[in-house]
Design a protein around this motif. Structure first.
Motif, short mmCIF file in Angstrom:
data_model
loop_
_atom_site.label_atom_id
_atom_site.label_comp_id
_atom_site.label_asym_id
_atom_site.label_seq_id
_atom_site.Cartn_x
_atom_site.Cartn_y
_atom_site.Cartn_z
N UNK A 28 0.80 -1.22 0.00
CA UNK A 28 0.00 0.00 0.00
C UNK A 28 0.84 1.27 0.00
N UNK A 29 2.13 1.14 0.09
CA UNK A 29 2.99 2.31 0.13
C UNK A 29 3.83 2.33 -1.14
N UNK A 30 3.82 3.47 -1.83
CA UNK A 30 4.57 3.59 -3.09
C UNK A 30 6.07 3.61 -2.82
N UNK A 31 6.83 3.27 -3.84
CA UNK A 31 8.29 3.21 -3.71
C UNK A 31 8.90 4.55 -3.29
N UNK A 32 8.48 5.69 -3.90
CA UNK A 32 9.04 6.97 -3.46
C UNK A 32 8.80 7.23 -1.97
N UNK A 33 7.61 6.82 -1.48
CA UNK A 33 7.33 7.02 -0.06
C UNK A 33 8.26 6.20 0.81
N UNK A 34 8.61 5.02 0.34
CA UNK A 34 9.52 4.17 1.12
C UNK A 34 10.86 4.86 1.33
N UNK A 35 11.31 5.62 0.34
CA UNK A 35 12.57 6.36 0.49
C UNK A 35 12.47 7.32 1.67
N UNK A 36 11.35 8.03 1.75
CA UNK A 36 11.12 8.98 2.82
C UNK A 36 10.98 8.28 4.17
#
Length: 935
Positions: free
Chosen positions: A18-26
């Motif tokens: 449910x979490x996008x890849x860019x968000x995982x970076x953050x």
């Protein structure tokens, strides 16, 4: 670890879906940031250069987080409700610190505080949007809990003898682990004995942290849907309570029940009962083992003892296991029945008030028993003593009241914009009521008011009160739902730390501020959100906000990056100075540091010291001019920096500009109104210059100098009288008295002007302790009296100098104690040196006969206070030809050591005669040449 909030399992795989890849970076960035920051004591408020680099790295990380957030959200970001307005409003907090830069008492500290506030704002914005997603919120809460528990176990590892394990675990990334592998001051010692501080190195702030996570642990325990979550959080209750007791923090113990009652108001009756049960169980288990753990910790601090460590860990783990088992049983068997039976009661109006009222009464009774009766004897002696001293007449309370009154004095003089970040540290000596030493006001809110004035304080209080109000309003409407369980986790953290900050400077630790602003972001994400008018969501406003936020983040990033470069350059210069005496080699990185930050205090001071040293050796005016230029530039931004002023005085002394040096003392006396080390040289120099003016028949100047000396002396006397009016329980602080040096200098003024009776009174007032017999002699001011005074000053100062050397070479010595011992030694030496100066001045610099014993004593004192050239001159003048005489041999020994220290040509004739008398003298010369002068 079971999640403290949600009733449904949120596995890592489901979160990832449910979490996008860019968000995982953050998200990963935030997680690593939260794990790294608490072990960097450098995340303080920029009062020392040693703490700068981790701070700037943290600011850079948060700036990048904000830029990444803007890149992810630039399409989704909308100004739709009041939560979005808070993303705009939080930028006002660093803005007020930016405005205060224009009136800052310390540009250096004000810049650092601007960077810190910018970091907080970035964390709030990122948290405000990330924590709206349940999965992200779940992950961040678990990370915060895990980090908190690691900090608690880290502290206990240090308390129970496993400091090498604790230091080894964090030494590879923390700058606060000593060469021995021990984390500095994880267990500190003060007048109260051993105190647990963990990563904070300050027991009271650690107590505020523990208070927050005690309540978080209880909340997590009750809300955890899995048995292992209940057990883990129940298991941690004892370590938290034990650690809190080991801090010996009275403020923590006083404010804990206050926060507890406030938090109970947010709970329905069944939950209130569960909170009380779990805390009582954990408290009883903790009290059962605290005596053993206290005594074992003291033993292990003195000497390693594996069997004692095993015993301590056994007691602790057994208490943890028992508490965890009881917590699980209560939640498994009692909690469902309790919820069911009290469900109807929970719907009644004001039902959640009864237990908090009852809890208040119970707390009051418990406090009376533990503070006002012998019931406290069940606790270890050190904790019992701390509880016994909880009253409004004990010194820490009276001192805090004094800090607060003095803080209002500063705020009154700088009402609108304040005095910039670090304003209290820069100005407190000017406003202090008595000679205490505290670079913190011990009240976050008052310190904030001082730094940004009424304007900034209104902005800040409006911001946090709005968040608390809107969150509370929404919680009361939807109390008990899982949605608002999220926000309550953050409420506990923010409320606990901010309430405790009323009595201490927790928020001066940037890690505590990080927790608070992430918590405020979590509360804001969960608060009741009123929609905004459609006009707010225009593209101009949305994109304009993102552009401003990114531009500010980029500017902060650049400033922090440049500051790191400057810090690295200073650190390089400092390291080089440890092994090299090359002026150019040390100067090169300092110039790089100052090119970036022209008024960086420690770089300015180190370069001035270097220039002054070279000038003293070469008399090349180029070095004097550079030193003065660097200092004047530094003082432009740091006008209250005492060390810079002292280097300026040192330069004037080297140039023979005694009147200019005197003027620095005179013109800056109002900044250090309780510093006896500032009064002493002012009175002494005024007296000496007055005598010179008398000899030159300049009556106007003579009167001016003598009047300054006597007026300043009276200021000291008046100050002493005022200190006698302090409440009996309040500590005075630093020594403040008529010292022998002050008495000698002011007495000389009276003696020269014919008032011998007052001169005698001055001497008798100041010549106490080891000088008392000299004050009662009938030959006052005679050559014999001066000779004896010089010898006595050396005799009294030498043992203190030796004590200072021993402390300096003892790892872990308290720097404050080391500095005080050095000051005591120097005070004695300066008295003898001034006695010599008075005789020479009155003889109008003609050759004056001193006994060989007095000359030797004088030379030693000059040598050990750093004036090696004067020592060499005095010792050479006193040398005789009889090398069978022990005093003459010692004089030759110190004379030759002085030449060696100055890298001057050896006096071969004296050396040959000395070695001929005793061949062992060569080794003693080397030993003296290696002695460290008083710093």
């Amino acid at each position: 670890m079971g999640h403290p909030v949600y009733g449904k399992k949120a596995t890592q795989s489901k979160i990832a879906e449910k979490i996008s890849s860019p968000l995982w970076v953050l998200i990963i960035g935030i997680i690593l940031f939260l794990v790294w920051t608490p072990f960097q004591v450098g995340l303080f408020n920029g009062l020392r250069a040693d703490y700068e680099k981790p701070l700037y790295i943290s600011v850079i990380i948060c700036s990048l987080m904000l830029i990444v957030w803007a890149g992810i959200y630039y399409k989704k970001f909308k100004l739709e409700d009041q939560r979005d307005l808070l993303a705009l409003a939080v930028l006002l907090l660093p803005l007020t610190y930016f405005l205060s830069l224009f009136v800052a008492a310390s540009h250096y500290m004000a810049i650092n505080m601007l960077l810190i506030q910018s970091m907080y704002a970035a964390l709030f914005i990122v948290g405000l949007y990330l924590l709206r997603q349940k999965q992200v919120d779940a992950l961040i809460q678990n990370v915060i809990m895990t980090v908190a528990y690691l900090i608690i176990w880290f502290g206990l590892l240090n308390w129970l003898g496993a400091w090498n394990v604790a230091g080894g675990a964090v030494g590879w990334f923390s700058n606060t682990v000593a060469g021995s592998g021990k984390y500095l001051d994880a267990v500190m010692t003060d007048s109260n004995g051993l105190r647990l501080t963990s990563v904070f190195q300050y027991a009271n702030t650690y107590a505020g942290f523990l208070m927050a996570f005690l309540f978080v642990a209880v909340f997590a325990l009750i809300r955890s849907p899995k048995w292992y979550g209940t057990v883990i959080h129940g298991f941690m209750l004892v370590p938290v309570i034990v650690s809190l007791l080991l801090t010996l923090s009275r403020g923590g113990l006083v404010l804990l029940p206050v926060v507890f009652v406030l938090l109970l108001l947010f709970q329905k009756p069944s939950r209130q009962i569960l909170w009380i049960i779990h805390l009582i169980v954990a408290a009883l288990a903790s009290l059962a083992v605290i005596g053993k753990l206290t005594s074992i910790g003291k033993r292990l601090a003195a000497v390693p003892d594996a069997s004692a460590a095993v015993e301590g860990w056994s007691w602790l783990l057994i208490a943890c296991a028992v508490t965890a088992a009881v917590s699980w049983a209560v939640q498994h068997f009692a909690a469902p029945r309790l919820e069911k039976r009290l469900e109807h009661w929970s719907t009644r109006k004001l039902a959640n008030l009864w237990l908090p009222i009852g809890a208040t009464a119970v707390v009051a009774i418990a406090a009376w028993l533990l503070i006002g009766t012998s019931a406290r004897s069940i606790l270890p002696a050190n904790i019992e003593t701390r509880l016994e001293n909880i009253n409004f007449e004990q010194h820490s309370v009276l001192e805090r009241i004094t800090f607060y009154r003095d803080a209002f004095k500063v705020a009154k003089d700088y009402p609108v914009l304040g005095v910039g970040g670090g304003g209290w540290a820069a100005l407190y000596e000017k406003y202090q009521n008595n000679p205490y030493v505290s670079r913190q006001a011990h009240n976050f809110f008052l310190q904030y008011l001082i730094e940004v004035g009424i304007l900034g304080f209104i902005v800040f209080m409006g911001f946090i009160l709005f968040v608390f109000y809107k969150y509370t309003k929404g919680y009361m409407k939807r109390a008990g739902t899982d949605d608002y369980g999220n926000g309550f986790f953050y409420l506990i953290i923010a409320l606990s730390i901010l309430v405790h900050s009323i009595l201490d400077f927790n928020m001066s630790y940037a890690f505590m501020g990080i927790l608070v602003f992430i918590a405020l972001g979590g509360m804001a994400a969960a608060m009741e959100a009123k929609p905004l008018a459609a006009g707010w969501n225009s593209s101009v406003l949305r994109l304009g906000y993102l552009a401003v936020a990114c531009a500010a983040a980029l500017a902060i990033f650049i400033v922090s990056l440049r500051s790191i470069s400057s810090t690295n350059a200073f650190a390089e210069a400092k390291a080089i100075a440890q092994y090299s005496t090359s002026y150019e080699e040390i100067k090169a990185p300092l110039m790089k540091s100052l090119k970036i930050r022209p008024s960086h205090p420690e770089s300015v001071i180190l370069l001035a010291v270097l220039d002054n040293q070279v000038y003293s050796q070469t008399k090349n005016e180029q070095f004097a001019a550079e030193s003065l230029s660097v200092l004047q530039r530094g003082l432009k931004d740091e006008p209250n920096n005492k060390q810079m002023l002292q280097q300026q005085i040192a330069l004037y002394d080297l140039q023979g500009k005694s009147e200019s040096a005197y003027a620095v003392y005179r013109d800056n006396l109002n900044k250090y109104i309780w510093d006896i080390d500032w009064y002493e040289p002012l009175i002494t120099r005024a007296s000496g210059l007055g005598v010179q003016a008398l000899l030159q028949q300049d009556k106007a100047k003579q009167q001016e100098y003598f009047q300054t000396a006597l007026t300043t002396y009276q200021d000291v006397v008046d100050g002493i009288a005022f200190l006698k009016t302090l409440p009996s329980g309040q500590l005075q602080g630093r020594p403040f008295s008529v010292t022998p040096l002050i008495a000698l200098s002011a007495g000389k003024v009276k003696q020269i002007t014919g008032d011998t009776e007052t001169a005698l009174n001055f001497i008798q007032t100041g010549f106490t302790g080891g000088y008392a017999d000299l004050a009662g002699r009938g030959d006052l001011w005679s050559a014999g009296w001066y000779n004896d005074l010089i010898v006595r000053s050396n005799e009294l100062g030498q043992p203190i100098y030796t004590e200072w050397l021993n402390l300096l070479n003892t790892p872990g010595s308290d720097s404050t104690v080391v500095d005080q011992v050095a000051a005591n030694a120097k005070a004695n030496f300066n008295t003898g040196i001034e006695a010599y100066s008075q005789v020479v001045r009155e003889a109008n610099n003609q050759t004056t006969a001193f006994s060989s014993t007095a000359t030797l004593a004088l030379g030693k004192m000059q040598y050990l206070t750093g004036n090696v050239q004067a020592a060499v001159a005095a010792l050479k003048g006193g040398l005789g030809e009889n090398y069978s005489d022990a005093v003459n041999r010692e004089m030759a020994r110190w004379y030759l050591a002085g030449l060696k220290k100055l890298n001057s040509s050896e006096d071969q004739d004296v050396y040959n005669k000395l070695i001929a008398a005793d061949a062992q003298e060569a080794g003693m010369i080397e030993q003296i040449a290696g002695m460290k002068p008083l710093s």
